[in-house]
Write an enzyme that holds these catalytic residues in place. Sequence first.
Site, PDB file in Angstrom:
ATOM      1  N   LYS A 220      -7.922   1.334 -15.314  1.00 14.05           N
ATOM      2  CA  LYS A 220      -7.052   0.290 -15.450  1.00 14.05           C
ATOM      3  C   LYS A 220      -7.468  -0.746 -16.336  1.00 14.05           C
ATOM      4  O   LYS A 220      -9.083  -0.607 -16.484  1.00 14.05           O
ATOM      5  CB  LYS A 220      -7.029  -0.475 -14.086  1.00 14.05           C
ATOM      6  CG  LYS A 220      -6.413  -1.714 -13.905  1.00 14.05           C
ATOM      7  CD  LYS A 220      -6.907  -2.658 -12.589  1.00 14.05           C
ATOM      8  CE  LYS A 220      -6.407  -4.000 -12.854  1.00 14.05           C
ATOM      9  NZ  LYS A 220      -6.680  -5.034 -11.823  1.00 14.05           N
ATOM     10  N   GLU A 269      -8.599 -17.958  -7.397  1.00 16.42           N
ATOM     11  CA  GLU A 269      -9.549 -16.796  -7.493  1.00 16.42           C
ATOM     12  C   GLU A 269     -10.958 -17.109  -7.646  1.00 16.42           C
ATOM     13  O   GLU A 269     -11.541 -17.441  -8.650  1.00 16.42           O
ATOM     14  CB  GLU A 269      -9.443 -15.768  -8.685  1.00 16.42           C
ATOM     15  CG  GLU A 269      -9.931 -14.466  -8.438  1.00 16.42           C
ATOM     16  CD  GLU A 269      -9.558 -13.374  -9.041  1.00 16.42           C
ATOM     17  OE1 GLU A 269     -10.275 -12.319  -8.974  1.00 16.42           O
ATOM     18  OE2 GLU A 269      -8.461 -13.443  -9.963  1.00 16.42           O
ATOM     19  N   GLU A 313      -4.084  -1.512  -7.436  1.00 18.08           N
ATOM     20  CA  GLU A 313      -4.972  -2.425  -8.256  1.00 18.08           C
ATOM     21  C   GLU A 313      -5.775  -3.260  -7.242  1.00 18.08           C
ATOM     22  O   GLU A 313      -7.047  -3.845  -7.810  1.00 18.08           O
ATOM     23  CB  GLU A 313      -3.983  -3.378  -8.930  1.00 18.08           C
ATOM     24  CG  GLU A 313      -4.503  -4.460  -9.759  1.00 18.08           C
ATOM     25  CD  GLU A 313      -3.556  -5.253 -10.621  1.00 18.08           C
ATOM     26  OE1 GLU A 313      -3.643  -6.505 -11.239  1.00 18.08           O
ATOM     27  OE2 GLU A 313      -2.237  -4.977 -10.569  1.00 18.08           O
ATOM     28  N   GLU A 448       5.421 -11.156 -15.479  1.00 18.02           N
ATOM     29  CA  GLU A 448       4.499 -11.328 -14.607  1.00 18.02           C
ATOM     30  C   GLU A 448       3.957 -12.610 -15.350  1.00 18.02           C
ATOM     31  O   GLU A 448       3.343 -13.669 -14.793  1.00 18.02           O
ATOM     32  CB  GLU A 448       3.680 -10.325 -14.402  1.00 18.02           C
ATOM     33  CG  GLU A 448       2.528 -10.703 -13.268  1.00 18.02           C
ATOM     34  CD  GLU A 448       1.833  -9.580 -12.749  1.00 18.02           C
ATOM     35  OE1 GLU A 448       0.542  -9.828 -12.750  1.00 18.02           O
ATOM     36  OE2 GLU A 448       2.494  -8.391 -12.386  1.00 18.02           O
ATOM     37  N   LYS A 452       2.773 -16.627 -14.451  1.00 14.92           N
ATOM     38  CA  LYS A 452       1.196 -16.945 -14.474  1.00 14.92           C
ATOM     39  C   LYS A 452       1.127 -18.309 -15.271  1.00 14.92           C
ATOM     40  O   LYS A 452       0.309 -19.006 -14.945  1.00 14.92           O
ATOM     41  CB  LYS A 452       0.470 -15.999 -14.652  1.00 14.92           C
ATOM     42  CG  LYS A 452       0.371 -14.787 -13.623  1.00 14.92           C
ATOM     43  CD  LYS A 452      -0.356 -13.697 -13.772  1.00 14.92           C
ATOM     44  CE  LYS A 452      -0.575 -12.587 -12.882  1.00 14.92           C
ATOM     45  NZ  LYS A 452      -1.423 -11.494 -13.054  1.00 14.92           N
TER      46      LYS A 452
END
Length: 463
Positions: A220, A269, A313, A448, A452
């Site tokens: 990834k 986060e 993910e 996406e 964001k």
Amino acid sequence: MLHTQAPQINEIIEKAINQAQERNEPQLISVVDQIEPSDPFQFLDAGTSINNHCLFWRSAEEDFTMVAVGSAYKMYAENENRFKEIQVMWDNIHQSALTYDEFNEKGTGIVALGGFSFDSKQNDQVPWEAFPDSQMTIPAFLLTNKGPESYLTTNVLIFPEDHKQQIITQLSNHRETLLRAGHKTFELPVRTNSEEIDPSGWKKSIEQATEDIKKGLLDKVVLARELRISFNDPVQLAAVIEALAATQPNSYIFAFESEGEYFVGATPERLAKLDKQHLVSTCLAGTIRRGKTKEEDVQLGEELLYDPKNRQEHQFVVEMIRQAVEACCYNVQIPKAPVLYPLKNLQHLFTPVTAVLEKGYTLLDVIEKLHPTPALGGMPQKKSVDYIRTNEKLNRGWYAGPVGWFDMHNNGEFAVAIRSALIKSDRASLFAGCGVVEDSDPDAEYEETDVKLKPMLSVLGGC
């Protein structure tokens, strides 16, 4: 009103000058006062009139805010050992300081705030010329709001040749400016132009990454892109921070200055939080938009919870954080399945991690092991960072790097600097990225990143 009386300040400064003269080296002093409740945004705005080196931090989960003005001491490091070098500098400076603090509240006294770039080996400087690889500041003035209580920390680096009355007068004038700030109305910037940086090239890089993953080069990788915007006037920092705090209640709100430029954001986060020896980290990966109705919102949440790509993910992040935390902690607790973490524009898959830090380790040791998580770099960690350095269409600088703070009471917290912008007077660069696996669709990933970008766009001229 300050609780510490002026004569005490006189005595503290005189003692520090004498000690600096005896040792023939600078002496750091730190004085903490409890003050009347203070508005952090007015304090921030007043601070810019004293020194443009202003920093801001607001917690995502508790009523805790810090606003820093000026610098008593700055710590820099520019190589792979940057976390350890900052820790050594921090230990040396705070252990030899003279501190006057009867409250011992977290985030008061000698506190360092700042951050680190995503990749210490990145050579391209544009657009991050003003920001060093790492910078942690012990501020001259620090407002700490903890619930209904406010504290003001004053930190001064005293030199042998300093004059007591000159320092006292300057401190008095600056405190008056900070604590007597009026109730100013802030204005958000008006956007005049926007430019997406090579969108077709970015989509091609996603296609190439999926092919490289299929070939087994890595599992990834996270690839980011940049949006540049301009305004009719220079951006007012306090206006942006106040608007982010109002519109992003479940995010960490941050601002860090370097050479007149500001890196600001509202990130959901957390990387790691330390309260004494108790550590909390967060696995936040897997993203979908919010619904326009309650029914659509629930439907989208269910879709995210059971989507194989997003669950894979997310699991990458869980396993990596588990390994990093177990290397320096005990009593590690991780739930078996994620839950939804809703924000204003997005919802994420969320798994909390709790542990107890082993003696001999520090918060920066944990950050070094965690950064970058698969949510920001990829898997395997080193291969993904090397891949980003070679193939990504931008220099991340501090975007996706660790930003946060720590104090001398063994408290601190770092978040991952996403949902962010680099502001240069009347211009800004915004950044957003997505996790690429072998079945990623470039158009879907591009959409996406559009979502964001919305938290920052909403306060930088509207969406």
